[in-house]
Design a protein around this motif. Structure first.
Motif, PDB file in Angstrom:
ATOM      1  N   THR A   1      37.791  12.231  -4.762  1.00  0.00           N
ATOM      2  CA  THR A   1      37.537  13.327  -3.836  1.00  0.00           C
ATOM      3  C   THR A   1      36.132  13.858  -3.927  1.00  0.00           C
ATOM      4  OG1 THR A   1      38.310  14.845  -5.513  1.00  0.00           O
ATOM      5  CG2 THR A   1      39.894  14.166  -3.865  1.00  0.00           C
ATOM      6  N   VAL A   2      35.350  13.374  -4.872  1.00  0.00           N
ATOM      7  CA  VAL A   2      34.043  13.979  -5.090  1.00  0.00           C
ATOM      8  C   VAL A   2      32.944  12.936  -4.970  1.00  0.00           C
ATOM      9  CG1 VAL A   2      32.626  15.252  -6.692  1.00  0.00           C
ATOM     10  CG2 VAL A   2      35.067  15.637  -6.662  1.00  0.00           C
ATOM     11  N   LEU A   3      31.929  13.253  -4.194  1.00  0.00           N
ATOM     12  CA  LEU A   3      30.730  12.408  -4.125  1.00  0.00           C
ATOM     13  C   LEU A   3      29.556  13.221  -4.639  1.00  0.00           C
ATOM     14  CD1 LEU A   3      30.401  10.626  -0.698  1.00  0.00           C
ATOM     15  CD2 LEU A   3      30.663   9.593  -2.903  1.00  0.00           C
ATOM     16  N   VAL A   4      28.763  12.625  -5.501  1.00  0.00           N
ATOM     17  CA  VAL A   4      27.572  13.322  -5.959  1.00  0.00           C
ATOM     18  C   VAL A   4      26.364  12.564  -5.429  1.00  0.00           C
ATOM     19  CG1 VAL A   4      26.290  14.111  -7.953  1.00  0.00           C
ATOM     20  CG2 VAL A   4      28.758  14.025  -8.045  1.00  0.00           C
ATOM     21  N   ILE A   5      25.585  13.216  -4.595  1.00  0.00           N
ATOM     22  CA  ILE A   5      24.434  12.557  -3.999  1.00  0.00           C
ATOM     23  C   ILE A   5      23.181  13.124  -4.646  1.00  0.00           C
ATOM     24  CG2 ILE A   5      23.203  12.126  -1.863  1.00  0.00           C
ATOM     25  CD1 ILE A   5      25.743  12.391  -0.380  1.00  0.00           C
ATOM     26  N   ALA A   6      22.377  12.259  -5.233  1.00  0.00           N
ATOM     27  CA  ALA A   6      21.230  12.760  -5.987  1.00  0.00           C
ATOM     28  C   ALA A   6      19.952  12.071  -5.528  1.00  0.00           C
ATOM     29  CB  ALA A   6      21.435  12.503  -7.479  1.00  0.00           C
ATOM     30  N   SER A   7      18.873  12.804  -5.534  1.00  0.00           N
ATOM     31  CA  SER A   7      17.590  12.206  -5.189  1.00  0.00           C
ATOM     32  C   SER A   7      16.901  11.746  -6.470  1.00  0.00           C
ATOM     33  CB  SER A   7      16.727  13.231  -4.444  1.00  0.00           C
ATOM     34  OG  SER A   7      15.809  13.817  -5.320  1.00  0.00           O
ATOM     35  N   PRO A   8      16.075  10.709  -6.397  1.00  0.00           N
ATOM     36  CA  PRO A   8      15.541  10.142  -7.642  1.00  0.00           C
ATOM     37  C   PRO A   8      14.373  10.930  -8.213  1.00  0.00           C
ATOM     38  CG  PRO A   8      14.852   8.831  -5.772  1.00  0.00           C
ATOM     39  CD  PRO A   8      15.700   9.912  -5.218  1.00  0.00           C
TER      40      PRO A   8
ATOM     41  N   MET B   1      24.649  16.247 -15.847  1.00  0.00           N
ATOM     42  CA  MET B   1      25.422  17.394 -16.300  1.00  0.00           C
ATOM     43  C   MET B   1      26.720  17.518 -15.506  1.00  0.00           C
ATOM     44  SD  MET B   1      22.147  19.836 -16.738  1.00  0.00           S
ATOM     45  CE  MET B   1      22.847  21.447 -16.864  1.00  0.00           C
ATOM     46  N   ILE B   2      26.593  17.352 -14.199  1.00  0.00           N
ATOM     47  CA  ILE B   2      27.795  17.465 -13.373  1.00  0.00           C
ATOM     48  C   ILE B   2      28.772  16.345 -13.682  1.00  0.00           C
ATOM     49  CG2 ILE B   2      28.608  17.223 -11.016  1.00  0.00           C
ATOM     50  CD1 ILE B   2      26.603  19.023 -10.108  1.00  0.00           C
ATOM     51  N   SER B   3      28.220  15.144 -13.901  1.00  0.00           N
ATOM     52  CA  SER B   3      29.104  14.022 -14.192  1.00  0.00           C
ATOM     53  C   SER B   3      29.875  14.267 -15.479  1.00  0.00           C
ATOM     54  CB  SER B   3      28.266  12.756 -14.298  1.00  0.00           C
ATOM     55  OG  SER B   3      29.073  11.662 -14.537  1.00  0.00           O
ATOM     56  N   ASN B   4      29.181  14.764 -16.505  1.00  0.00           N
ATOM     57  CA  ASN B   4      29.881  15.062 -17.756  1.00  0.00           C
ATOM     58  C   ASN B   4      30.952  16.113 -17.550  1.00  0.00           C
ATOM     59  OD1 ASN B   4      28.366  13.274 -19.168  1.00  0.00           O
ATOM     60  ND2 ASN B   4      26.931  14.781 -19.975  1.00  0.00           N
ATOM     61  N   LEU B   5      30.612  17.113 -16.743  1.00  0.00           N
ATOM     62  CA  LEU B   5      31.575  18.172 -16.497  1.00  0.00           C
ATOM     63  C   LEU B   5      32.817  17.627 -15.798  1.00  0.00           C
ATOM     64  CD1 LEU B   5      32.222  21.187 -16.425  1.00  0.00           C
ATOM     65  CD2 LEU B   5      31.010  21.330 -14.276  1.00  0.00           C
TER      66      LEU B   5
ATOM     67  N   ILE C   1      38.125  14.394 -13.464  1.00  0.00           N
ATOM     68  CA  ILE C   1      38.018  14.325 -12.002  1.00  0.00           C
ATOM     69  C   ILE C   1      37.238  13.075 -11.640  1.00  0.00           C
ATOM     70  CG2 ILE C   1      37.111  15.484  -9.963  1.00  0.00           C
ATOM     71  CD1 ILE C   1      37.330  18.082 -11.423  1.00  0.00           C
ATOM     72  N   THR C   2      37.856  12.190 -10.860  1.00  0.00           N
ATOM     73  CA  THR C   2      37.126  10.978 -10.475  1.00  0.00           C
ATOM     74  C   THR C   2      36.034  11.358  -9.477  1.00  0.00           C
ATOM     75  OG1 THR C   2      38.883  10.650  -8.867  1.00  0.00           O
ATOM     76  CG2 THR C   2      38.876   9.211 -10.771  1.00  0.00           C
ATOM     77  N   HIS C   3      34.905  10.698  -9.623  1.00  0.00           N
ATOM     78  CA  HIS C   3      33.802  11.016  -8.727  1.00  0.00           C
ATOM     79  C   HIS C   3      32.914   9.794  -8.607  1.00  0.00           C
ATOM     80  CE1 HIS C   3      32.539  11.762 -12.846  1.00  0.00           C
ATOM     81  NE2 HIS C   3      31.320  11.519 -12.474  1.00  0.00           N
ATOM     82  N   GLN C   4      32.036   9.815  -7.645  1.00  0.00           N
ATOM     83  CA  GLN C   4      31.110   8.705  -7.478  1.00  0.00           C
ATOM     84  C   GLN C   4      29.697   9.249  -7.319  1.00  0.00           C
ATOM     85  OE1 GLN C   4      31.823   6.272  -4.081  1.00  0.00           O
ATOM     86  NE2 GLN C   4      30.667   4.569  -4.940  1.00  0.00           N
ATOM     87  N   ILE C   5      28.772   8.574  -7.981  1.00  0.00           N
ATOM     88  CA  ILE C   5      27.385   9.019  -7.918  1.00  0.00           C
ATOM     89  C   ILE C   5      26.617   8.106  -6.983  1.00  0.00           C
ATOM     90  CG2 ILE C   5      25.285   9.361  -9.233  1.00  0.00           C
ATOM     91  CD1 ILE C   5      26.998   9.774 -11.655  1.00  0.00           C
ATOM     92  N   ILE C   6      25.919   8.684  -6.043  1.00  0.00           N
ATOM     93  CA  ILE C   6      25.151   7.873  -5.108  1.00  0.00           C
ATOM     94  C   ILE C   6      23.713   8.359  -5.084  1.00  0.00           C
ATOM     95  CG2 ILE C   6      24.951   7.121  -2.732  1.00  0.00           C
ATOM     96  CD1 ILE C   6      27.818   7.671  -2.359  1.00  0.00           C
TER      97      ILE C   6
END
Lengths: 191, 831
Positions: free
Chosen positions: B28-35, B45-49, B55-60
């Motif tokens: 249910t969670v997508l984390v979109i980050a700029s390089p 930090m968010i991923s560790n949290l 909570i399953t999540h994906q980092i893009i």
């Protein structure tokens, strides 16, 4: 199931650690978990801080890693106690009394529950020291597998931990057998 | 509220958590980050949290708006199980609701340090939640203006009397997306408009009336006429674009004396214009930076109660990054640093009187930390002494024993033990990577020193040697790696530098910063980590491939004996290949003084796994088609190579992501960043020496030339990686690096030229045959607002150049080769 040859006579250290994780240990939950959860190995919960509860070690470590509890270390995992034990170990010829799965449990706890063990670096050092001391004794004790042994009929190896037993078992058992054959031959010879 | 005040960040997280809990099996969670390092730290930090709450999540990672579009199509568009999209350092300044097709039950959480934020995201869209650092709460007047304009619109559409029609707040999402590259241009147009409008309206009493019927303005509801007559058909803004265009049409005043009514409508109009002015001012101030994303996440963690030492360290890194790149001022920096300092004591895990020892260590010279020998003596528990106590019983011995344990656990210098991961506050020099180079190199290649002393001139270099001589450091010592200088010199360096600094016009050499211990491995400072991460983000994957694996392309591996790798490379593992690789690595790297301390074997094994996983999954990688002929094969391979290049930055992102946990990777990053810095300073010096900067009316302009093509070293050119060790074509590929070159030049000009002008710098990127252009404003100590964003957009629009604004930063643009001169000319009139 066909095991590879190396595994037929003993367990791997990882397997022993796995077995050790089944022991019960006390935890203090930091977050409330109000549902019971039913797992294959039993029912756990609910966890209400600050009441302590007894859970298997694997569950305690899991909760600890997620920051949901603190672990109460077992009585013997204490710097002073272990210091005394180390001294005792060095002084005596036999093995001092230690909980059966002391090495594995200590290893797991020191790795994952460092902040729950006061002076954990000291604890770690003492564990290491005790392990080395006992290891030396075990190796030295191999010399005792002589033919005279068989006149006694048994060799007393008290207080070994599971990991240590597992280490020496393959060689020891085989050597013992071979010696036994020799002693049997001697006995027949004498006759 | 569509923004979350700083006191309720925890509530935002609770929402994410509960929506995830409602669907335990879906992602249910997508984390979109700029390089950039800030987003990287926040992402971790968010991923560790999220991991700690299962909570399953994906980092893009997304590097620009086009990647964002692709991600939208792939992952967001029809994804019904998606509930939370977290955007880190991206998406804050544009109309995100129009850019992404947000599924109906999802919410977008924006944590972006870029300012000014898009007002629609803050105040209007229900599905977008902007996490506030306290600044939004201060913007009451802007809020009022925005809401008033919003309301006025919905009234006016029905209102016959008033003819402030035609304000269009809704837009078609699709046409928005198509027109988006122009969207930002048209926003600038609108702001232009507003100014003109206010002029028109001020005169309206005297103005003649136009007879355009209301109907034509309200027609279609979506198109808006632009009275500037720029000839461009109306492009719609995202709904939050508040620059209204009150149409020029007004009814003839009714003949009956509804003067009162007229006055009322005049009032209304004046008020409205005031609001429009406020909004225009808000957007036109220039772009600047607010609180870093990582700090915001850290605040959230404190509210939830899940702060860890790692999180603190990452926030420190992000803060240092902002300060080192002049995005925030010293005052802001110090305030945040102070609050971090208070937190550092909480995470000191080693048992005993840590606080006391911590204080002492602050006064230690910085260099003592790297001295392996000393650490070992101090930190080893003195067992023989321990065994001398009389009697072993419990009870009376307890306190003595405890004190003994406490004392034994502490090292004399830096590190307190193998597990020490504590963070200390120290005074840091503005010298880049001080502990990792030779002292001379460090001074020569530091931006601050180079700018103050003027080392591009022979005179400046003389000054530098002069300084060294006065510090009493013999030449041989200064050219050795810092950790290998004599200890007495190491200790003196600090005090002497401080004493002599002012004489050489370097009075602000120190600033308060932090270091972190890593057990018995290197103690790394926050600024070193920042440099390492930036270098890894630019080029990490290919550097690792070449250096961590022993540079197999050009080195002869065969002669290296496996036995050479010392026992310290413990991770070399069972396989002899890995051992060989690490031996090769150590053989190659000993020249740079790194030796075998690095666990290079571990890193190299990691690289090969990494390549397998990522390489094959680069999007749309084309497999060989049976029966294709030579031409097709070549074309396909060319396409694949291009995709690989584009995919390279993703690998770099993940390399830097891993480096946040792995000190060995940080060490590699430091080596890489030294390379980059050398290139940067050399290029900067050559630009200044050869006077390659043209001074235009209102700014200076420089083009970074490629230095003579790729050189023969290392034959094979890794896609997207460094072509050679001294090739200044790296500037065309890396925004961060070009930015630093620009700052370097700016600082140099500030010290040594009379006129303070902003700088526009262009670097050629031969792969895309375009120029990467950055505009840097005059560096003032106080306000830090960059107005180049708007200027670029206007210039591009005026000259009709193909223009790509990328990296989520308006003042960065990519212009085709042919259009550069036109662009710059147009820019001249605008800045």
């Amino acid at each position: 199931m066909a095991l590879p040859k190396a595994l037929r006579s003993s367990l791997t250290p990882q397997e022993i650690e796995f077995i050790a994780e089944n022991q019960q240990i006390t935890i203090v939950p930091t977050r409330a978990i109000n549902d019971k959860f039913e797992l294959l190995s039993g029912e756990f919960g609910p966890f209400r801080p600050p009441l302590k509860s007894k859970v298997p070690l694997w569950l305690a470590l899991l909760l600890k890693r997620k920051g949901k509890c603190t672990i109460v270390p077992p009585v013997w995992l204490d710097a002073e106690y272990l210091e005394a034990k180390l001294e005792e170990e060095r002084a005596s010829a036999g093995f001092t009394e230690m909980p059966f799965m002391w090495l594995e449990t200590a290893n797991l706890l020191v790795k994952d529950a460092q902040d729950d063990i006061p002076h954990y670096e000291q604890v770690r050092n003492y564990i290491k020291g005790i392990k080395e001391c006992r290891g030396n004794k075990a190796v030295a004790g191999l010399k005792f597998i002589t033919i005279d042994l068989f006149s006694q009929g048994f060799l007393n190896l008290d207080n070994l931990g599971l990991m240590e037993v597992n280490e020496i078992k393959p060689f020891f058992a085989k050597a013992f057998d071979e010696m036994g054959k020799f002693s049997g031959a001697l006995a027949t010879d004498k006759q | 509220m569509v923004f979350t005040s700083s006191a309720q960040l925890g509530a935002a997280y609770a929402r994410i958590k509960s929506s995830a809990a409602a669907q335990p099996n879906a992602n249910t969670v997508l984390v979109i980050a700029s390089p950039d390092p800030d987003a990287l730290c926040a992402c971790k930090m968010i991923s560790n949290l999220l991991k700690s709450d299962c909570i399953t999540h994906q980092i893009i990672p997304v590097s620009g708006y086009d990647v964002l579009d692709r991600t939208n199509d792939l992952k967001i568009k029809n994804n019904d199980s998606l509930r939370s999209i977290i955007m880190l350092n991206c998406g804050g300044v544009i109309d995100i609701a129009a850019t992404l097709s947000i599924p109906p039950e999802a919410t977008v959480y924006i944590i972006d340090s870029h300012r000014p934020l898009h007002l629609g995201s803050i105040y209007k869209y229900e599905q977008v939640m902007v996490l506030d650092d306290g600044e939004i709460e201060e913007m009451k007047d802007v809020e009022e203006a925005f809401n008033a304009i919003e309301m006025a619109d919905s009234e006016d559409d029905d209102d016959d009397e008033d003819d402030d029609g035609g304000l269009d707040l809704e837009s078609d999402a699709e046409s928005e997306r198509e027109a988006r590259p122009k969207t930002r241009i048209s926003r600038q147009d609108d702001e232009e408009e507003v100014e003109e409008e206010s002029q028109i309206i001020d005169n309206f009493d005297d103005d003649g009336e136009n007879l355009d019927g209301e109907g034509s303005d309200l027609s279609g509801g979506r198109k808006r006429k632009k009275p500037t007559g720029s000839g461009q058909s109306t492009d719609d803004e995202g709904g939050a674009e508040e620059n209204a265009s009150p149409s020029r049409s007004r009814h003839r005043p009714a003949l009956d004396p509804t003067v009162a009514k007229r006055r009322k409508s005049m009032e209304k109009r004046r008020k409205r214009n005031r609001y429009l002015d406020t909004l225009a001012q808000y957007y036109e101030e220039g772009s600047y930076y607010g609180m870093s994303a990582s700090q915001l996440v850290y605040m959230m963690l404190t509210q939830i109660g899940k702060v860890t030492g790692d999180a603190l360290w990452m926030s420190i890194i992000a803060l240092t990054d902002q300060y080192l790149h002049e995005r925030i001022g010293l005052g802001t920096y110090k305030a945040s640093a102070l609050s971090f300092k208070e937190d550092t004591t909480k995470f000191d895990l080693s048992g005993g009187a840590a606080g006391g020892a911590g204080e002492e260590n602050d006064n230690n010279p910085l260099d003592g930390d790297d001295d392996d020998d000393d650490e070992e003596f101090g930190a080893m528990p003195r067992l023989p002494a321990a065994l001398n106590i009389n009697g072993v019983g419990a009870g009376g011995q307890n306190r003595a024993a405890r004190q003994r344990f406490a004392a034994a656990g502490m090292g004399q210098y830096g590190s307190k033990g193998a597990d020490d991961r504590s963070i200390k506050c120290v005074e840091e020099f503005r010298l880049m990577l001080m502990r990792h180079w030779s002292f001379y190199d460090c001074m020569f290649y530091s931006q601050y020193v180079a700018a103050q002393l003027g080392t591009w001139k022979e005179k400046g270099r003389q000054k530098l040697t002069n300084l060294m001589a006065r510090m009493g450091l013999p030449q041989t010592q200064t050219h050795q790696p810092f950790t290998e200088m004599k200890i007495s010199f190491q200790k003196e360096v600090r005090t002497k530098l401080l004493a002599l600094g002012p004489t050489f016009s370097m009075s602000q050499l120190q600033f308060p910063s932090f270091v972190r211990h890593n057990g018995y491995k290197i103690t790394v400072s926050a600024s070193d980590s920042v440099h390492a991460l930036l270098a890894l983000l630019d080029c990490g994957a290919s550097w690792m491939r070449r250096h961590a694996v022993g540079g197999v392309v050009d080195e002869a591996v065969s002669d290296v004996k496996v036995g050479d790798s010392s026992g310290t490379v413990a991770h070399a593992g069972a396989s002899s290949i890995a051992a060989k690789i690490s031996a090769a690595a150590s053989a190659k790297l000993t020249g740079t003084g790194m030796g075998t301390r690095l666990g290079a074997g571990a890193v190299s094994v990691k690289i090969s796994e990494f390549d397998d996983v990522i390489g094959a999954s680069v999007e749309g990688y084309e497999q060989p088609v049976p029966g294709e002929d030579e031409v097709e094969k070549a074309e396909r391979e060319a396409r694949n190579r291009r995709r690989e290049r584009e995919g390279e930055w993703v690998k770099n992102f993940y390399m830097a992501y891993d480096a946040l946990d792995n000190i060995d990777l940080i060490f590699h990053g430091i080596q890489l960043s030294m390379q980059f810095q050398r290139i940067l300073v050399k290029t900067g010096i050559s630009i200044i020496e050869k006077n390659m900067t043209k001074t235009m009316k209102t700014f200076r302009f420089t083009v970074v030339n490629q230095s003579g093509g790729g050189n023969a070293h290392g034959g094979q050119r890794a896609p997207g990686g460094l072509a050679g060790e001294s090739d200044s074509s790296v500037f065309g590929r890396s925004v961060a690096l070009l930015n630093r070159l620009a700052v370097f030049l700016m600082e140099a000009y500030r010290e040594h030229k009379k006129k303070q002008l902003p700088l526009v710098i262009a670097a050629y990127n031969d792969e895309t045959e375009s120029y990467l252009v950055i505009g840097v404003p005059v560096l003032k100590r106080g306000e830090k607002k960059n107005r180049f964003g708007m200027a670029f957009l206007k210039a591009a629009q005026r000259t009709n150049v193909a223009f790509r604004s990328d990296a989520f930063d308006n003042s960065v643009a990519e212009i085709q080769k042919e259009d550069l001169l036109d662009f710059v000319e147009a820019l001249q009139t605008l800045v």
